[in-house]
Design a protein around this motif. Structure first.
Motif, short mmCIF file in Angstrom:
data_model
loop_
_atom_site.label_atom_id
_atom_site.label_comp_id
_atom_site.label_asym_id
_atom_site.label_seq_id
_atom_site.Cartn_x
_atom_site.Cartn_y
_atom_site.Cartn_z
N LEU A 1 0.83 -1.21 0.00
CA LEU A 1 0.00 0.00 0.00
C LEU A 1 0.86 1.26 0.00
CD1 LEU A 1 -2.77 -1.07 2.54
CD2 LEU A 1 -2.99 -0.85 0.05
N ALA A 2 1.94 1.26 0.77
CA ALA A 2 2.83 2.43 0.81
C ALA A 2 3.47 2.66 -0.55
CB ALA A 2 3.90 2.23 1.88
N SER A 3 3.76 1.57 -1.27
CA SER A 3 4.35 1.72 -2.60
C SER A 3 3.34 2.28 -3.61
CB SER A 3 4.92 0.39 -3.11
OG SER A 3 3.87 -0.50 -3.44
N ARG A 4 2.07 2.27 -3.23
CA ARG A 4 1.01 2.84 -4.07
C ARG A 4 0.60 4.23 -3.58
NH1 ARG A 4 -1.06 -0.83 -8.03
NH2 ARG A 4 -0.16 -2.85 -7.58
N ASN A 5 1.51 4.86 -2.83
CA ASN A 5 1.37 6.25 -2.42
C ASN A 5 0.39 6.47 -1.26
OD1 ASN A 5 2.64 8.68 -2.80
ND2 ASN A 5 1.05 9.49 -4.14
N LEU A 6 0.16 5.47 -0.43
CA LEU A 6 -0.63 5.65 0.78
C LEU A 6 0.31 5.91 1.94
CD1 LEU A 6 -2.72 3.88 -0.98
CD2 LEU A 6 -3.68 3.33 1.24
N ILE A 7 -0.16 6.65 2.92
CA ILE A 7 0.56 6.82 4.18
C ILE A 7 0.15 5.66 5.08
CG2 ILE A 7 0.91 8.29 6.20
CD1 ILE A 7 -0.02 10.65 4.38
N ILE A 8 1.12 5.00 5.67
CA ILE A 8 0.84 3.84 6.51
C ILE A 8 1.36 4.10 7.92
CG2 ILE A 8 1.31 1.38 6.89
CD1 ILE A 8 -0.41 1.93 4.42
#
Length: 92
Positions: A29-36
Motif C-alpha cells: 500500500l505504501a508503494s502505491r502512495n498511501l501513508i501507513i
C-alpha cells in the motif's frame, strides 16, 4: 484537502502468523502512495526486532522509509510485562 494522501492505520492481530502478511500488505500500500501507520504491540515489536536482528533504534519499516515510502511505526503496550505468558492466558 483534495491533495491529501489516503492514510491507513494498521493494528495487526497479535499473533506472529498475522504480522508478516500485514507488513507485506502495508509495504504494498505504501508503494502505491498511501501513508501507513503500523501499530503493533510492544511484545510483538520485540519479537519482530529480534527475528529480523534489527538495531534498537530501528523498526521493520526503517528500510522502507529510507527508500522514500511514507510509513510510520509506533508500538503500544498491551498492559502486561514482557515475561507474562500470553500463550497460557489467551482467554483473558
Amino acid at each position: 484537502m483534495a491533495n491529501q494522501k489516503p492514510h491507513a492505520i494498521v493494528f495487526p492481530y497479535p499473533y506472529q502468523g498475522h504480522i508478516t502478511p500485514m507488513i507485506n500488505l502495508c509495504l504494498k500500500l505504501a508503494s502505491r502512495n498511501l501513508i501507513i501507520t503500523f501499530i503493533p504491540l510492544e511484545f510483538n515489536h520485540h519479537s519482530i526486532s529480534k527475528a529480523h536482528d534489527l538495531p534498537a533504534d530501528a523498526d521493520i519499516f526503517t528500510g522502507a522509509r529510507n527508500a522514500g515510502l511514507n510509513t510510520c511505526y509506533n508500538a503500544i503496550s498491551d498492559g502486561f510485562p514482557f515475561d507474562f505468558d500470553r500463550d497460557g492466558n489467551d482467554d483473558l
